[in-house]
Design an enzyme around this catalytic site. Sequence first.
Site, short mmCIF file in Angstrom:
data_model
loop_
_atom_site.label_atom_id
_atom_site.label_comp_id
_atom_site.label_asym_id
_atom_site.label_seq_id
_atom_site.Cartn_x
_atom_site.Cartn_y
_atom_site.Cartn_z
N GLU A 33 -2.04 3.73 -0.26
CA GLU A 33 -2.31 3.83 1.28
C GLU A 33 -1.40 2.67 1.86
O GLU A 33 -0.71 2.76 3.02
CB GLU A 33 -3.63 3.67 1.71
CG GLU A 33 -4.36 4.95 1.51
CD GLU A 33 -3.93 6.14 2.25
OE1 GLU A 33 -3.09 6.14 3.23
OE2 GLU A 33 -4.17 7.50 1.57
N TYR A 115 -6.82 4.08 10.19
CA TYR A 115 -6.53 5.28 9.38
C TYR A 115 -6.70 5.05 7.86
O TYR A 115 -7.28 5.73 7.20
CB TYR A 115 -4.87 5.69 9.64
CG TYR A 115 -4.47 6.63 8.40
CD1 TYR A 115 -4.95 8.05 8.65
CD2 TYR A 115 -3.71 6.46 7.52
CE1 TYR A 115 -4.58 8.88 7.69
CE2 TYR A 115 -3.47 7.14 6.51
CZ TYR A 115 -3.60 8.37 6.62
OH TYR A 115 -3.44 9.33 5.72
N ASP A 133 -3.85 10.06 11.40
CA ASP A 133 -2.60 9.38 11.68
C ASP A 133 -1.59 10.28 12.53
O ASP A 133 -1.95 11.26 12.88
CB ASP A 133 -2.01 9.11 10.16
CG ASP A 133 -1.59 10.29 9.32
OD1 ASP A 133 -2.02 11.42 9.86
OD2 ASP A 133 -0.98 10.22 8.46
#
Length: 349
Positions: A33, A115, A133
């Site tokens: 991520e 997010y 997102d």
Amino acid sequence: MNFSRKIINWYRKNHRKLPWRRTKNPYHILVSEFMLQQTKVSNTIKYYLNFIQKFPTLEKLSQAEEKNVLKEWEGLGYYSRARYLHSFSKKLEGNDNLFPKTYKELIKHKGIGPYTGAAIASICFNEVIPAIDGNAYRVFSRYLGIKYDITSFITKNLFKTIVLKMIDWKTPGIFNQAIMDIGAIFCTPKNAKCLLCPIKNSCFSIKNNSVYKFPVKRIEKYTIKHRFFYYVFIHDQNNNFCIVKRSKDIWKGLYEFPLIESRKNLTIDEINNKLRKLFRLVVSNIVLTYKMKHKITRQILYIKFLNCKCLQFKNLISPSDIFFISHNEIKKYPFPKPIILFLKHEKII
């Protein structure tokens, strides 16, 4: 069949086969991520695999020097992500058992925004929270016909409320990943593949022929900053070359050559005087060998590389500020992209 069931069924059969989807290890998901922030999936895969191989656990990452962490990140850009990731591992003392398990705990850490926190919490710990997102804003605004500005704080809260009612409570992580894939594969900013989309039959934008009117987004006005860099590639008597660790601004923590930043073109004498003043270096035979224009977020760098030989090197405040390394040591240090391009041009790497 309701929205969540439809996209989850589609995802189970058709999802993108990405390496970080083979695990629910929260540390591995966190690495992916962080890397995916501001970076395309295709550019991330190789870096992710190499990084996990080098630092397979939170403990291994916490024990690493920042220089080695940044070296694995070299070329991926946005290096603050690597520093935040490294800092996160050190705060947890490399202990996987201390890994935050909720959204609220995750977003307390630098580099983990709403997010990223929601993605990790839902995928790894099954927390029912939407991960929204750019892809998600596009999918939901088109699917539902939401005409509000997505840069607005009020609109962002509205999206969270709406998506929370649509999310699958049993498999929130799969739901969020399905939205990611639909946005990346079908509901793209341009040339959307609407006829192949699994939710096309109930999409507001398809029914109203208004796909490219969404999402609604205020046009952000900003100025481009222009900067002029003179990098001085300096050899000593033994053909070692000089590098400096960058301590601030862009590329913080990476290494570069002695740098003179200017608002105008400089003469050789002016460059030499600045080298004496800033770095206490005396050089000879300065020659322009390479130049380039490098674009980064809201900045354009006009970079010139100058080749020369060091005659004197003394009286530095700290030996760590500036030092010489051999060609064999170059692979140990992380450099920004322009430096890498120069080193390749000079056939040093």
